[in-house]
Design a protein around this motif. Structure first.
Motif, PDB file in Angstrom:
ATOM      1  N   MET A   1       0.836  -1.148   0.000  1.00 35.73           N
ATOM      2  CA  MET A   1       0.000   0.000   0.000  1.00 35.73           C
ATOM      3  C   MET A   1       0.896   1.231   0.000  1.00 35.73           C
ATOM      4  SD  MET A   1      -2.600   0.743   2.744  1.00 35.73           S
ATOM      5  CE  MET A   1      -3.753   1.235   3.238  1.00 35.73           C
ATOM      6  N   LYS A   2       0.626   2.040  -0.955  1.00 37.37           N
ATOM      7  CA  LYS A   2       1.413   3.255  -1.099  1.00 37.37           C
ATOM      8  C   LYS A   2       0.609   4.448  -0.624  1.00 37.37           C
ATOM      9  CE  LYS A   2       4.301   2.081  -4.966  1.00 37.37           C
ATOM     10  NZ  LYS A   2       4.719   2.434  -6.285  1.00 37.37           N
ATOM     11  N   LYS A   3       1.304   5.281   0.125  1.00 42.12           N
ATOM     12  CA  LYS A   3       0.672   6.541   0.553  1.00 42.12           C
ATOM     13  C   LYS A   3       1.408   7.678  -0.139  1.00 42.12           C
ATOM     14  CE  LYS A   3      -1.041   5.339   5.053  1.00 42.12           C
ATOM     15  NZ  LYS A   3      -1.109   5.670   6.431  1.00 42.12           N
ATOM     16  N   PHE A   4       0.611   8.547  -0.671  1.00 41.93           N
ATOM     17  CA  PHE A   4       1.204   9.716  -1.323  1.00 41.93           C
ATOM     18  C   PHE A   4       1.088  10.917  -0.380  1.00 41.93           C
ATOM     19  CE2 PHE A   4      -0.049   7.050  -4.880  1.00 41.93           C
ATOM     20  CZ  PHE A   4       1.150   6.992  -5.564  1.00 41.93           C
ATOM     21  N   ILE A   5       2.186  11.470  -0.099  1.00 41.29           N
ATOM     22  CA  ILE A   5       2.197  12.657   0.745  1.00 41.29           C
ATOM     23  C   ILE A   5       2.349  13.863  -0.174  1.00 41.29           C
ATOM     24  CG2 ILE A   5       3.415  13.893   2.558  1.00 41.29           C
ATOM     25  CD1 ILE A   5       4.266  11.190   3.647  1.00 41.29           C
TER      26      ILE A   5
END
Length: 150
Positions: A1-5
């Motif tokens: 799971m990738k989180k984009f900040i």
């Protein structure tokens, strides 16, 4: 799971308005302080001139026993070290009505802020009877009578 900040660069309108409000408050307070300090300095300068004028008049009167020889012509040259009879705002202090026991002084064109300060300082002297002081909103004249033995 990738989180984009997400990175945001810049400032919001609210932050700009807060900085401008703080800067405006600082500027307003600085201007008020400057005006107050300037009025105080002018009042001190004129008060020193008036004290020197009274000392010179007392010296002249001791020689003749009366204040009848006190005038702008006799006192003006004695006040060179405190600015003569010129006020900081460019008018000339007027010496008039010499008598045996005193003389009158008028400080024309006195700014209202300076006039109030001068009047307060002069009222503490028992030799001085203020005859006209600080009325109106524009430049006013401060007049008083110096009495040798009140």
């Amino acid at each position: 799971m990738k989180k984009f900040i997400k990175v945001i660069f810049g400032v919001t309108l609210l932050e700009v308005m807060l900085v401008l409000a703080v800067a405006a408050m600082i500027i307003v307070m600085s201007v008020r302080y400057y005006q107050s300090a300037n009025a105080s300095q002018q009042a001190t300068s004129v008060y020193q001139q008036l004290q020197a004028l009274a000392a010179s008049a007392d010296g002249i009167s001791q020689g003749g026993g009366s204040y009848s020889t006190v005038s702008s012509a006799t006192i003006g040259p004695l006040l060179a070290n405190v600015g003569g009879l010129k006020t900081p705002w460019g008018t000339t202090i007027v010496i008039g009505s010499p008598s045996q026991t005193g003389y009158s002084i008028t400080v024309p064109g006195t700014p209202p802020a300076v006039c109030g300060l001068l009047q307060g300082r002069l009222q503490s002297d028992p030799h001085i009877n203020i005859t006209a002081a600080c009325s109106g909103t524009g430049n006013t004249s401060l007049s008083y009578t110096y009495i040798a033995n009140p």
